[in-house]
Each structure stands twice: as C-alpha cells, then as structure tokens.
Write a protein that holds these residues in place. Structure first.
Motif, PDB file in Angstrom:
ATOM      1  N   LEU A  21       0.821  -1.213   0.000  1.00 10.59           N
ATOM      2  CA  LEU A  21       0.000   0.000   0.000  1.00 10.59           C
ATOM      3  C   LEU A  21       0.856   1.265   0.000  1.00 10.59           C
ATOM      4  CD1 LEU A  21      -2.732  -0.987   2.622  1.00 10.59           C
ATOM      5  CD2 LEU A  21      -3.104  -0.636   0.161  1.00 10.59           C
ATOM      6  N   LYS A  22       2.039   1.188   0.585  1.00  5.31           N
ATOM      7  CA  LYS A  22       2.887   2.372   0.758  1.00  5.31           C
ATOM      8  C   LYS A  22       4.149   2.356  -0.104  1.00  5.31           C
ATOM      9  CE  LYS A  22       0.349   4.268   3.962  1.00  5.31           C
ATOM     10  NZ  LYS A  22      -0.292   5.574   3.748  1.00  5.31           N
ATOM     11  N   LEU A  23       4.600   1.175  -0.473  1.00  7.31           N
ATOM     12  CA  LEU A  23       5.909   1.047  -1.118  1.00  7.31           C
ATOM     13  C   LEU A  23       6.022   1.787  -2.455  1.00  7.31           C
ATOM     14  CD1 LEU A  23       8.594  -0.209  -0.370  1.00  7.31           C
ATOM     15  CD2 LEU A  23       7.859  -2.328  -1.485  1.00  7.31           C
ATOM     16  N   PRO A  24       5.033   1.708  -3.350  1.00  4.69           N
ATOM     17  CA  PRO A  24       5.194   2.426  -4.629  1.00  4.69           C
ATOM     18  C   PRO A  24       5.395   3.930  -4.471  1.00  4.69           C
ATOM     19  CG  PRO A  24       3.465   0.789  -4.813  1.00  4.69           C
ATOM     20  CD  PRO A  24       3.826   0.869  -3.351  1.00  4.69           C
ATOM     21  N   LEU A 189      13.488   2.172   5.913  1.00  8.65           N
ATOM     22  CA  LEU A 189      13.848   2.028   4.499  1.00  8.65           C
ATOM     23  C   LEU A 189      13.928   3.395   3.833  1.00  8.65           C
ATOM     24  CD1 LEU A 189      14.242   0.520   1.807  1.00  8.65           C
ATOM     25  CD2 LEU A 189      11.748   0.236   1.713  1.00  8.65           C
ATOM     26  N   GLU A 190      12.934   4.227   4.073  1.00 11.09           N
ATOM     27  CA  GLU A 190      12.935   5.552   3.442  1.00 11.09           C
ATOM     28  C   GLU A 190      14.089   6.401   3.950  1.00 11.09           C
ATOM     29  OE1 GLU A 190       9.974   9.148   2.126  1.00 11.09           O
ATOM     30  OE2 GLU A 190       9.207   7.615   3.489  1.00 11.09           O
ATOM     31  N   SER A 191      14.363   6.345   5.229  1.00  9.64           N
ATOM     32  CA  SER A 191      15.482   7.116   5.784  1.00  9.64           C
ATOM     33  C   SER A 191      16.798   6.688   5.143  1.00  9.64           C
ATOM     34  CB  SER A 191      15.564   6.936   7.299  1.00  9.64           C
ATOM     35  OG  SER A 191      14.429   7.486   7.930  1.00  9.64           O
ATOM     36  N   TYR A 192      16.962   5.382   4.974  1.00  2.64           N
ATOM     37  CA  TYR A 192      18.195   4.888   4.339  1.00  2.64           C
ATOM     38  C   TYR A 192      18.304   5.384   2.895  1.00  2.64           C
ATOM     39  CZ  TYR A 192      21.579   1.776   2.211  1.00  2.64           C
ATOM     40  OH  TYR A 192      22.647   1.286   1.495  1.00  2.64           O
TER      41      TYR A 192
END
Length: 198
Positions: A21-24, A189-192
């Motif tokens: 739901l959020k990854l794309p 993941l996003e921070s990285y």
C-alpha cells in the motif's frame, strides 16, 4: 544511479499487503524502482531452518496479529478483509508473468486489493483472470504460463534465488546490503534511501 528495492512477498501475507500500500509511493519519492519477487512463505521458513508452526496455528499470536492488522488498516485508511482461502500459489506465479510483461506493480497492487482488500477467494480462477485483464495482461496467456512447466520452473527459480539470498519471510525489502523486514520498517527504508541518494 537509481537504487532498486527488491521486494519479496507472498500473497498469503497480509503484512506484505500493507507494505505494498505504501511502497510504490515511497519508491517514487526517493527516486527508486521496485523489483517484485514472489516467494512461498512456508517454503522460505523451512529453507531458513525455521520449522515452527504458522501464525495461524498459535492462538495467542494470531489474536495479537489480528489486532495489529486492524490497527494498521485504520492507520493506512485501507480496506482489510481476510480472503476466503489462502490458495495463493497461482497468483504468486502470475507475478513472474506480469514481470515479463512490464506490469508487475500494477498486477501486485490489484491482486492485493482483491485478496486482502475485498477478501476474494484466490482459488477462484475467474478472479485471477479478471485481475489480469484489469492490469492489461492477457488472461489466457497468464493462465497458460502458470499451468506450464516453463512458468512453474521460472517461479521456482525466483524462489530458490530468494532463499539463497537469505529471504526467510515476507515482506522483506533489500536495498544494497541492507534488509528491512516488515511493513513497520518502511520508515527505516525511506530514511536509508534518502541518506544514500544524496
């Protein structure tokens, strides 16, 4: 250079549904692309040496897991309904076909919506055909692929490579040499990605 998020999932996994739901959007925000890799969670567990029971067989664990899923669904303002069955193997194999036709993200998104958003029966072939058509895929070609030795062989190869890489469950996201396990690790993941894309 554009980074790749290798997303390992199984349609049997509601937490993979939440991740998708959020990854794309996360990938688009960070200028990354997603590669979709279907696995078989029970098989992955055994390959990793985990011979314990499934979550569904541990009553206290499933009770907490159900509550967590409901909380995540509310947090994401997303529908959540347990599917009528867990017969997801053909859908996982179908992702390999969708990858080959450049429609992996569209197919995975639509399939998860049907399976965990609407609670359809994944064992109903007409649902799989409808999902293929919805995402611009040839339903006949997809069904022929998943029923063929070639299709099953390609899906088996994808799974074997995943387990050799250390995939032990789902959802798992690999970027560079980093592994992020679970939809609740998307912030990490996003921070990285933000830090390493600068």
């Amino acid at each position: 250079m554009t980074k790749t998020i290798d997303f390992y999932f199984d349609f049997i996994s509601p937490f993979s549904y939440l991740a998708q739901l959020k990854l794309p959007d996360l990938a688009r925000r960070t200028g990354c692309k997603i590669e979709y890799w279907p696995i078989d969670i029970p098989e992955a567990k055994i390959a990793a040496g985990n011979y314990g029971p499934s979550n569904r067989e541990v009553a206290p664990k499933i009770k907490v897991m159900m509550a967590d899923l409901e909380r995540w669904a509310v947090k994401y303002a997303a529908p959540l309904k347990f599917p009528a069955s867990f017969a997801c193997a053909d859908w996982n194999c179908a992702v390999v076909y969708a990858r080959g036709h450049g429609q992996a993200e569209a197919f995975v998104t639509a399939a998860y919506h049907r399976i965990w958003g609407l609670g359809i029966d994944p064992g109903d072939l007409s649902e799989l055909r409808s999902c293929a058509e919805e995402t611009g895929l040839d339903a006949d070609g997809l069904c022929e692929f998943i029923a063929s030795p070639t299709g099953q062989g390609e899906y088996r190869k994808v799974r074997t490579q995943a387990y050799q890489r250390g995939v032990f469950g789902a959802p798992l996201m690999f970027v560079d040499d980093q592994i992020f396990w679970g939809n609740d690790r998307l912030d990490f993941l996003e921070s990285y990605l933000v830090a390493t894309n600068e």
